[in-house]
Design an enzyme around this catalytic site. Structure first.
Site, PDB file in Angstrom:
ATOM      1  N   ASP B 139      54.766  43.494  43.840  1.00 52.10           N
ATOM      2  CA  ASP B 139      54.872  42.031  43.899  1.00 52.10           C
ATOM      3  C   ASP B 139      53.560  41.351  44.299  1.00 52.10           C
ATOM      4  O   ASP B 139      53.395  40.145  44.100  1.00 52.10           O
ATOM      5  CB  ASP B 139      55.966  41.618  44.884  1.00 52.10           C
ATOM      6  CG  ASP B 139      57.351  41.960  44.371  1.00 52.10           C
ATOM      7  OD1 ASP B 139      57.506  42.123  43.152  1.00 52.10           O
ATOM      8  OD2 ASP B 139      58.273  42.077  45.195  1.00 52.10           O
ATOM      9  N   MET B 184      59.400  41.211  37.015  1.00 57.12           N
ATOM     10  CA  MET B 184      59.767  41.294  38.426  1.00 57.12           C
ATOM     11  C   MET B 184      58.981  40.255  39.228  1.00 57.12           C
ATOM     12  O   MET B 184      57.917  39.804  38.815  1.00 57.12           O
ATOM     13  CB  MET B 184      59.463  42.682  38.970  1.00 57.12           C
ATOM     14  CG  MET B 184      60.534  43.706  38.626  1.00 57.12           C
ATOM     15  SD  MET B 184      60.146  45.291  39.383  1.00 57.12           S
ATOM     16  CE  MET B 184      61.789  46.024  39.426  1.00 57.12           C
ATOM     17  N   GLY B 185      59.491  39.928  40.394  1.00 55.39           N
ATOM     18  CA  GLY B 185      58.844  38.948  41.257  1.00 55.39           C
ATOM     19  C   GLY B 185      59.866  37.929  41.725  1.00 55.39           C
ATOM     20  O   GLY B 185      60.056  36.896  41.100  1.00 55.39           O
TER      21      GLY B 185
END
EC number: 2.7.1.90
Lengths: 409, 409
Positions: B139, B184-185
């Site tokens: 992240d 993602m994140g």
């Protein structure tokens, strides 16, 4: 020796190695003394109808070499089936206008049907034309060929990804317990089956694999997942996108719902099955949808596949120059311990519009795994890596130069 | 010199290179004369509480080398935050029992908080202990470090995949016109932003990028997609999984519906947005969800990232041996044209529980793309490839040998 120009077109969904076939055909055509212009049809058969060609002789050597490392259809592709007689007539008129005597069509089932009909029409009209189909499909569903160029690379990418996903999910103990990976394959389970190659030892991912070749039973599925969960702690499930129930209806369609805006909501099959698991078994899960990466991940292509894709393109042109027409180049696996293959011609009309499914004998009785026979079939197809060149941290993929020919027929 | 045993643990979501940090720490610990046993805690902090250790000195050299090519948390990981005082006390009791004087914790924000509190407690109790945090997260959201080990590899994999997906979608003209890739994140858009690295020329994929740092406006989104579609013919959109509206609510939650079985249906954000596009703009699209491949695709890791991950592990041990404690190893980017970095210590309590977001200045005004400053930041992090060894067509990943130490304190 039939002298004239040639045209090459790409059709249907691309594969990681479809441009290897293009490169093989171009290089063989360049060596063929009978061949004048080498036209590349832009966007498949539509490019021929529109007389939209690029000059494949005027591509530099680095570009042709780059095709061997570049995914996607470099010429552009389409899903477009000639339906009306007028369209076939138009096609033949373009061939006449451009003195095209060699037609190479890189595609799947539908494309072989088109190629067959074009070949027939040319014969009927007395227009001397050589038509050879060049197989490609990640779905691996063409008959009369041991396997299809494109499949080995998709299989390798997907199996490696499932290996990595399996290591990931197993390595974190307090989080996701189930992962559902949805593999491409609308009517055949070849790609989903290939993920079994990732299993290095019993109990490793993928734990369960479901193919469209076996009627899907949601209750048996939930029981399988629960059993595997109790046995292994984490479960990685691979499903083919085209699973059907015992009546032949897509499981996917049962998932249709309406969202808060009143629109029909069509999530993927994998998400639907995951929701079922979470709701019924109270196990937290994750959905993974590699989608088009399966057919475009040249960065993890199979060298065996890339070389075979090149060779079917090359052989198509060589055989046409020797006088063949109305055939597709097929891959024949030779007997013996070590994997070896050769190329042969099969008749287009025997390939067209037929689908090769995973044999039932290569799927276990429960319908949730594949057998050693499948593994023995698929393992050789993913061997070897392609050394894709990198630039600035990313694969250095090429584009064809949009140069059209000075000659118009 | 503080003599005693050491323990290394991995925490949170794995990354492709988290085991590089483990290898760096093990090799530095083996060189450290003050260090006796090198314990690997199984499944993060839970393994310490359970006294579940494996002996990292008794792994063979090939296995330690293999860690540098193996994704997932080789020791096992967990998401588990110590909450109660008794748990911290128990942890310290285990440290005393096993004469553990060095604690290395490879993790993200939460883990740095745990490490900080353990360090404080040891000081309060007068137990001499060196605690160093080793950063990892795809992240990239840890503060006080230029970037986080794990991010570069996830960024490289995702950018290469988007490059390939973009080539794929553009190359077939009669099919899917929009692709939505969900990155993602949850709270930060670093990974989604990294896909901009795939864009080699204006007009190439990704055409639109949406990050959680900018409030998401569904109407503006649909207008953006339509404009891009008219301009480019095909549109590849990347969205962070954690997009929020102007009130800070996840867009994702708005997608909750009920399926035909009466269960709540939580599709992903990307699928929801795709449904909106198909319904409102009547453009056919495809959803792609790489999910955990982003953090496990060692086969396309960044060499820069892998080396830095190794180095933060190595430096953590070296600094602890020099007497440091209560710090995390951070990466500091040096000034100059060429990318170079060094390692420094930052205080754990300044890292713990804070999140570094993509600066607003690195996102364009419209909130649908990133600026050149972001590209300049991210490009160096994806440089270089890791030569993962292959066996039988697939990456040859290793497992640690499950050997426990003969010594129990």
């Amino acid at each position: 020796m039939l002298k004239g120009n040639c045209v090459i077109a790409q059709s249907g969904g691309p594969t990681a190695v479809i441009n290897n076939s293009l490169a093989g055909a171009i290089e063989a055509a360049c060596r063929g003394e009978a061949i004048g212009e080498i036209y590349g049809a832009c966007n498949g058969i539509m490019g021929i109808l529109a007389e939209n060609f690029i000059d494949l002789r005027r591509q530099d050597a680095a570009t042709i070499q780059g095709l061997r490392f570049t995914p996607g259809a470099a010429l552009g592709s389409c899903r477009y089936q000639l339906k009306k007689k007028e369209e076939y007539d138009k096609l033949l008129a373009v061939f006449r206008k451009f003195n095209i005597r060699y037609f190479f069509y890189i595609g799947g089932n539908d494309s072989m049907d088109t190629a067959h009909k074009v070949n027939q029409l040319a014969q009927e009209e007395g227009y001397e034309l050589r038509v050879i189909g060049i197989p490609k499909t990640v779905d691996n569903d063409l008959p009369l060929t041991d396997h299809c160029p494109g499949y080995g690379s998709a299989a390798k990418y997907l199996a490696a990804s499932v290996l990595e996903m399996g290591i990931d999910i197993k390595s974190i103990v307090t989080s996701t317990k189930v992962a559902i990976v949805e593999a491409m394959g609308r009517n055949t389970g070849w790609l989903a089956a290939a993920t079994a190659l990732a299993r290095r030892a019993p109990g490793e991912a993928p734990h369960l694999i479901y193919l469209p070749e076996v009627a899907f039973d949601p209750d048996a599925f939930l029981a399988d997942v629960e059993t595997a969960y109790r046995q292994y702690g984490t479960v990685l499930v691979v499903v083919s996108e085209g699973l059907v129930d015992k009546n032949g209806n897509y499981i996917f369609n049962d998932a249709a719902t309406v969202d808060v805006f009143g629109h029909q909501r069509l999530g993927g099959l994998g998400q639907f099955l995951l929701n079922k698991i979470e709701a019924e078994l109270k196990i937290k899960g994750r959905f993974i949808l590699p989608a088009t990466s399966q057919r475009s991940a040249m960065h993890l292509a199979s060298r065996t596949d890339a070389e075979e894709a090149y060779n079917v393109g090359r052989v198509a042109v060589e055989e046409a120059l020797r006088g063949a027409s109305g055939h597709m180049v097929a891959i024949k696996r030779l007997e013996g311990e070590e994997y070896r293959c050769t190329y042969e011609l099969v008749e287009l009309d025997k390939v067209a519009n037929r689908e090769k499914k995973v044999p039932r004998a290569w799927i276990n009785t429960a319908g949730n795994n594949v057998t050693a026979d499948f593994i023995n079939y698929a393992r050789p197809l993913i061997q070897g890596e392609v050394n894709v060149p990198y630039h600035n941290g990313l694969p250095a993929y090429v584009n064809l130069a949009p140069v059209s020919s000075g000659e118009t027929g």
